[in-house]
Write a protein that holds these residues in place. Structure first.
Motif, PDB file in Angstrom:
ATOM      1  N   GLY A  43       1.110  -1.049  -0.549  1.00  0.00           N
ATOM      2  CA  GLY A  43       0.093  -0.254   0.001  1.00  0.00           C
ATOM      3  C   GLY A  43       0.875   1.541   0.088  1.00  0.00           C
ATOM      4  N   GLY A  44       1.898   0.899   0.423  1.00  0.00           N
ATOM      5  CA  GLY A  44       3.298   2.857   0.015  1.00  0.00           C
ATOM      6  C   GLY A  44       3.369   2.883  -0.755  1.00  0.00           C
TER       7      GLY A  44
ATOM      8  N   GLU B  41      -2.865   5.335   7.845  1.00  0.00           N
ATOM      9  CA  GLU B  41      -1.428   5.862   8.289  1.00  0.00           C
ATOM     10  C   GLU B  41      -1.904   6.801   9.518  1.00  0.00           C
ATOM     11  OE1 GLU B  41       2.145   5.028   7.158  1.00  0.00           O
ATOM     12  OE2 GLU B  41       0.511   3.145   6.862  1.00  0.00           O
TER      13      GLU B  41
ATOM     14  N   LYS C  40       1.318   0.422  13.965  1.00  0.00           N
ATOM     15  CA  LYS C  40       2.835   0.568  13.669  1.00  0.00           C
ATOM     16  C   LYS C  40       3.810   0.237  15.443  1.00  0.00           C
ATOM     17  CE  LYS C  40       2.820   2.571  10.188  1.00  0.00           C
ATOM     18  NZ  LYS C  40       3.773   3.027   8.747  1.00  0.00           N
TER      19      LYS C  40
ATOM     20  N   ALA D   6      11.148  -6.974  11.823  1.00  0.00           N
ATOM     21  CA  ALA D   6      12.659  -5.979  11.444  1.00  0.00           C
ATOM     22  C   ALA D   6      12.617  -5.434  12.775  1.00  0.00           C
ATOM     23  CB  ALA D   6      12.516  -5.002  10.551  1.00  0.00           C
TER      24      ALA D   6
ATOM     25  N   ALA E 159      11.749  -2.015  13.795  1.00  0.00           N
ATOM     26  CA  ALA E 159      10.599  -1.532  14.634  1.00  0.00           C
ATOM     27  C   ALA E 159      11.208  -1.804  16.617  1.00  0.00           C
ATOM     28  CB  ALA E 159       9.269  -2.745  14.024  1.00  0.00           C
TER      29      ALA E 159
ATOM     30  N   ALA F  55      14.176  -9.509  11.662  1.00  0.00           N
ATOM     31  CA  ALA F  55      14.870  -9.633  10.134  1.00  0.00           C
ATOM     32  C   ALA F  55      14.715  -9.231   8.605  1.00  0.00           C
ATOM     33  CB  ALA F  55      14.145 -11.564   8.953  1.00  0.00           C
TER      34      ALA F  55
ATOM     35  N   GLY G 232      13.754  -1.686   6.238  1.00  0.00           N
ATOM     36  CA  GLY G 232      13.359  -2.909   6.236  1.00  0.00           C
ATOM     37  C   GLY G 232      13.044  -3.335   5.231  1.00  0.00           C
TER      38      GLY G 232
ATOM     39  N   LYS H  80      16.675   4.291  10.378  1.00  0.00           N
ATOM     40  CA  LYS H  80      15.577   2.718   9.359  1.00  0.00           C
ATOM     41  C   LYS H  80      16.801   2.330   8.946  1.00  0.00           C
ATOM     42  CE  LYS H  80      12.050   6.222   8.769  1.00  0.00           C
ATOM     43  NZ  LYS H  80      11.064   6.216   7.342  1.00  0.00           N
TER      44      LYS H  80
ATOM     45  N   ARG I 281       7.839  10.586  -4.319  1.00  0.00           N
ATOM     46  CA  ARG I 281       6.328  10.176  -3.957  1.00  0.00           C
ATOM     47  C   ARG I 281       5.695   9.879  -4.346  1.00  0.00           C
ATOM     48  NH1 ARG I 281       5.787  11.273   1.858  1.00  0.00           N
ATOM     49  NH2 ARG I 281       3.300  11.114   2.293  1.00  0.00           N
TER      50      ARG I 281
ATOM     51  N   LYS J 116      13.856  12.325   0.581  1.00  0.00           N
ATOM     52  CA  LYS J 116      13.749  13.468   1.767  1.00  0.00           C
ATOM     53  C   LYS J 116      15.075  13.895   1.103  1.00  0.00           C
ATOM     54  CE  LYS J 116       9.988  12.306   4.256  1.00  0.00           C
ATOM     55  NZ  LYS J 116       9.666  11.757   5.563  1.00  0.00           N
TER      56      LYS J 116
HETATM   57  N1  COA Z   1       0.319   2.740   2.925  1.00  0.00           N
HETATM   58  C1  COA Z   1       0.403   3.809   2.590  1.00  0.00           C
HETATM   59  N2  COA Z   1       2.146   5.023   3.181  1.00  0.00           N
HETATM   60  C2  COA Z   1       2.386   3.844   3.730  1.00  0.00           C
HETATM   61  C3  COA Z   1       2.463   2.558   3.930  1.00  0.00           C
HETATM   62  C4  COA Z   1       1.426   2.006   3.702  1.00  0.00           C
HETATM   63  N3  COA Z   1       0.653   0.791   3.646  1.00  0.00           N
HETATM   64  N4  COA Z   1       3.849   1.923   4.978  1.00  0.00           N
HETATM   65  C5  COA Z   1       4.215   3.308   5.330  1.00  0.00           C
HETATM   66  N5  COA Z   1       4.152   4.643   4.682  1.00  0.00           N
HETATM   67  C6  COA Z   1       4.337   5.792   4.529  1.00  0.00           C
HETATM   68  C7  COA Z   1       4.598   6.130   5.871  1.00  0.00           C
HETATM   69  O1  COA Z   1       3.215   6.448   6.040  1.00  0.00           O
HETATM   70  C8  COA Z   1       5.347   6.731   6.029  1.00  0.00           C
HETATM   71  O2  COA Z   1       4.700   8.211   4.998  1.00  0.00           O
HETATM   72  P1  COA Z   1       5.177   9.713   5.351  1.00  0.00           P
HETATM   73  O3  COA Z   1       6.618  10.391   4.774  1.00  0.00           O
HETATM   74  O4  COA Z   1       4.640  10.813   5.123  1.00  0.00           O
HETATM   75  O5  COA Z   1       5.426   9.826   6.867  1.00  0.00           O
HETATM   76  C9  COA Z   1       6.258   6.687   4.460  1.00  0.00           C
HETATM   77  O6  COA Z   1       5.540   5.395   4.500  1.00  0.00           O
HETATM   78  C10 COA Z   1       7.672   6.104   4.955  1.00  0.00           C
HETATM   79  O7  COA Z   1       6.997   4.861   6.121  1.00  0.00           O
HETATM   80  P2  COA Z   1       7.942   4.230   7.432  1.00  0.00           P
HETATM   81  O8  COA Z   1       9.285   3.240   7.012  1.00  0.00           O
HETATM   82  O9  COA Z   1       7.060   2.574   7.230  1.00  0.00           O
HETATM   83  O10 COA Z   1       8.407   5.061   8.005  1.00  0.00           O
HETATM   84  P3  COA Z   1       8.157   5.483   9.336  1.00  0.00           P
HETATM   85  O11 COA Z   1       8.264   6.604   9.691  1.00  0.00           O
HETATM   86  O12 COA Z   1       6.413   5.731   9.285  1.00  0.00           O
HETATM   87  O13 COA Z   1       8.217   4.823  10.890  1.00  0.00           O
HETATM   88  C11 COA Z   1       9.013   2.687  11.383  1.00  0.00           C
HETATM   89  C12 COA Z   1       9.153   3.819  10.863  1.00  0.00           C
HETATM   90  C13 COA Z   1      10.377   2.263  12.172  1.00  0.00           C
HETATM   91  C14 COA Z   1       8.194   2.516  13.136  1.00  0.00           C
HETATM   92  C15 COA Z   1       8.580   1.378  10.516  1.00  0.00           C
HETATM   93  O14 COA Z   1       9.203   2.336   9.259  1.00  0.00           O
HETATM   94  C16 COA Z   1       7.956   0.593  11.536  1.00  0.00           C
HETATM   95  O15 COA Z   1       7.506   0.115  11.425  1.00  0.00           O
HETATM   96  N6  COA Z   1       9.412  -1.074   9.973  1.00  0.00           N
HETATM   97  C17 COA Z   1       8.581  -2.089  10.351  1.00  0.00           C
HETATM   98  C18 COA Z   1       9.657  -2.724   9.196  1.00  0.00           C
HETATM   99  C19 COA Z   1       9.361  -3.572   8.766  1.00  0.00           C
HETATM  100  O16 COA Z   1       7.732  -4.282   8.552  1.00  0.00           O
HETATM  101  N7  COA Z   1       9.287  -4.237   7.392  1.00  0.00           N
HETATM  102  C20 COA Z   1       9.111  -5.153   6.475  1.00  0.00           C
HETATM  103  C21 COA Z   1      10.033  -6.383   6.374  1.00  0.00           C
HETATM  104  S1  COA Z   1       9.746  -7.808   8.017  1.00  0.00           S
END
Ligand code: COA
Ligand code: AMP
Length: 630
Positions: free
Chosen positions: A142-143, A169, A309, A334, A337, A365, A503, A534, A564, A574
């Motif tokens: 979805g991202g 989100e 999250k 990951a 987190a 992982a 991750g 990250k 984006r 960014k």
């Molecule tokens: N749909 C739409 N947008 C999404 C999304 C989704 N499913 N997932 C992430 N995004 C967006 C976020 O809202 C964020 O947007 P922003 O720039 O407007 O703030 C952007 O993508 C970056 O997201 P993310 O990298 O997830 O950063 P974050 O600052 O929101 O959260 C963590 C940081 C560490 C909390 C988060 O990355 C996390 O939980 N990571 C776990 C990783 C994971 O599950 N990896 C999978 C492999 S095991």
């Protein structure tokens, strides 16, 4: 089970016998007599004469064995403040009806179905419904933005798309309708049907000749049964980043996936039917495919789907609350987190508010796990914290500390040893083994074990050239590292332009394509720089066309917005600096390694091949303006 070394050696000495034995643990319509066949593809195909079905193994089988009333799926969603449970019988009913919906829409065995959904039960229902009838699902995270969806539509020409009206989100609703519509408009392949699950947070305005309401079509459909499929029939396509802008459509087969994933549940994770297993990832990633959907259900576990999250939903105690409330036995996420939790609550004070005694192990992982984070998690949770290394291509761990075989000592910084089935070696640039402890390319001797990728969708040449040509007889993982005296593998970095952001696997090449398409950009480079939270973050350097009179700030904002829009917010792009020149070799190659070292403030030597050393002063100043190169 035997001890680790015996098990590993036997898996390599007699792979067919070893995996045929594991294959007897799943349901087959026609049990296979053949193990691996290496005559068609370098990686090998598995169980070619067997017939099975992934949905049957995930659901029907357990109901027949008396698990119908057990929870199959828990949906825990702090972003909507809801918590729901589906038993195996309830889940099967929904899946069988949605399979009926797909049949009513003319979806046949082998057709592709695209799924673009947030972390809601309907996503898992749609995936299993495809598996039930032999359709090939391709889930898009979805991202990702509309252009990434369009690229995937063009590549696999899905018969229809299953979407939800929105994702949620923290702090914003992500409306899917505009993203899907832009993707359909941009794609060269036509896509005429969208099945839409309406969420109460946002309404999708249905178009009469294209869109179908999930609830309405479900009400009209009849449940359908599982179809016996060839073991070698594709189960899914999952796109992942490579070195170029066009993603690779990794193809997984049916029989190999069921056998291997079911086996990993006991061999690696040490969980049994009835245990609650939680992979805090997203169904858009391979971790989600293997360990939110298939693995736990093949094993008869209760799988937990979390729409939230680690921090901010509502705080850094979110994971502890989920573990307590749902009696989670194993958590997989990951490292990023845990870095996020540690940053918000360094002393783990919030843990005191919860009872997390159900948790027996934490698995990490998706990116390299720094020893600090591993040790912090181990100290706070007081359970084994297991780093394990794997990829979209393999679908499960290449290296792990297999808790169900033999719990080996944990060595922070290493994902432990090769999992049975994988003959992991480290080679130099001439394809010769390096000395123990020396860094080189990490490869796996062929054949690969069952459940690993069997092709790239409609790109068999790329499959061979990207993975099997540089080191003949081996699978090239794209990772670099070393193996120590005890056989512990250390995965240090990628050997290509793939970076790992929170991750998530992303291609710097894809980001460079977006930047170069901007009319004011003459040349550019994107690199991954180290980030405490990250792991890595992308940073762009651009040279502007002569005559461009926009301010650097404006250009930078436009480029950030473009990435984006074209790739998606998940790229977390960014930082951009405008520079006069990029450091290059005399033959014109950008010196990316040097750029990365300067940005990360690590030691570097002036490359002998550099064309103009003075460029580096300008670059260093520009990187300093971004808070790098300290
Ligand atoms: N749909 C739409 N947008 C999404 C999304 C989704 N499913 N997932 C992430 N995004 C967006 C976020 O809202 C964020 O947007 P922003 O720039 O407007 O703030 C952007 O993508 C970056 O997201 P993310 O990298 O997830 O950063 P974050 O600052 O929101 O959260 C963590 C940081 C560490 C909390 C988060 O990355 C996390 O939980 N990571 C776990 C990783 C994971 O599950 N990896 C999978 C492999 S095991
Ligand atoms: P993906 O295909 O998205 O799962 O990303 C796979 C890549 O993530 C691997 O090739 C590694 O570069 C990295 N990776 C995954 N797990 C680990 C780990 N435990 N240690 C180091 N790197 C990892």
């Amino acid at each position: 089970m035997a001890d680790y070394l015996t098990e590993h050696q036997r898996s390599l000495a007699e792979p067919s016998a070893y995996w045929l034995e594991q294959a007897s643990d799943i349901h087959w319509y026609t049990p296979p007599t053949q193990g691996v066949n290496t005559s068609h593809t370098p990686s090998g195909t598995w169980f070619a004469d067997g017939q099975t079905n992934a949905c049957y193994n995930a659901l029907d089988r357990h109901i027949q064995a008396g698990r119908g009333e057990q929870a199959a799926l828990i949906h825990d969603s702090p972003v909507t403040n809801t918590h729901s449970v589906l038993t195996y019988t309830q889940l099967q009913d929904q899946v069988a009806h949605f399979a009926g919906v797909l049949i009513n829409q003319g979806v046949d065995r082998g057709d592709r179905v695209m799924i673009y959904m947030p972390m809601i039960p309907e996503a898992l229902i749609a995936m299993l419904a495809c598996a039930r009838i032999g359709a090939i699902h391709t889930v898009v995270f979805g991202g990702f933005a509309s252009k990434e969806l369009a690229v995937r539509i063009n590549d696999c020409s899905p018969k229809l798309i299953v979407a939800a009206s929105c994702g949620i989100e923290p702090g914003r609703i992500v409306e899917y309708q505009p993203l899907v519509e832009q993707a359909i408009a941009q794609a060269e392949q036509s896509l005429n049907t969208c099945i839409v699950f309406q969420r109460e947070q946002c309404h999708w305005t249905l178009k009469a000749d294209r869109d179908l309401d999930w609830q309405a079509v479900m009400a009209q459909s009849q449940p359908v049964d599982c179809v016996p499929l060839k073991s070698t029939d594709p189960l899914y396509i999952l796109y992942t980043s490579g070195t170029t802008g066009s993603p690779k459509g990794v193809v997984k087969d049916t029989g190999g996936s069921i056998v291997s994933l079911k086996w990993t549940m006991s061999a690696i994770y040490n969980v049994q039917a009835g245990d609650v297993y939680w992979a805090a990832s997203d169904i858009g990633w391979v971790v989600g495919h293997s360990y939110i959907v298939y693995g736990p259900l093949f094993q008869g576990c209760t799988t937990l789907m979390y729409e939230g999250k680690p921090v901010g939903t509502p705080d850094a105690g979110a994971f502890w609350r989920v573990i307590q409330q749902n009696k989670v036995k194993v958590l997989f996420t990951a490292p990023t987190a845990f870095r996020a939790i540690k940053r918000m609550d360094p002393d783990g004070a919030l843990l005191a508010d919860y009872d997390v005694s159900s948790l027996q192990a934490l698995y990490l992982a998706g990116e390299r796990c720094d020893p600090d984070t591993l040790q912090w998690a181990q100290e706070k949770l007081n359970v084994p914290v297991i780093d394990h290394w794997w990829q979209t291509e393999t679908g499960y761990s290449i290296c792990a500390n297999c808790q169900g075989i033999e719990a080996l000592p944990i060595v922070p910084g290493s994902p432990s040893v090769a999992v049975p089935g994988y003959d992991v070696q480290v080679l130099d640039n001439n394809a010769k083994p390096v000395a123990t402890g020396d860094i080189g390319s990490i490869v796996v001797k062929l054949p690969l074990p069952p459940g690993t990728f069997v092709d790239l969708w409609q790109a068999n040449d790329r499959f061979t050239s990207a993975y099997f040509s540089r080191f003949p007889g081996f699978y090239e993982t794209g990772d670099a590292g070393f193996i120590d005296d005890n056989g512990y593998v250390f995965v240090m970095s990628r050997t290509d332009d793939v970076i790992n952001v929170a991750g998530h696997r992303l291609s710097t090449g894809a980001m460079e394509e977006v930047l170069s398409n901007h009319p004011d950009v003459a040349e550019c480079a994107v690199m991954g720089v180290n980030d405490e939270l990250k792991g890595q973050l992308p940073v762009g350097l651009v040279i502007l066309n002569a005559g461009c009179d926009k301010s650097h700030q404006q250009i930078s904002a436009e480029l950030v917005q473009k990435v984006r829009e074209d790739i998606g917010p998940v790229a977390a792009f960014k930082s951009v600096a405008v520079v006069e020149k990029l450091p290059k070799t005399r033959s014109g190659k950008i010196l990316r390694g040097t750029l990365r070292s300067i940005a990360n403030s690590t030691d570097w030597n002036m490359p002998a091949t550099i064309e103009d050393p003075s460029v580096l002063n300008d670059i260093t100043d520009s990187l300093k303006s971004l808070g790098l190169a300290k």
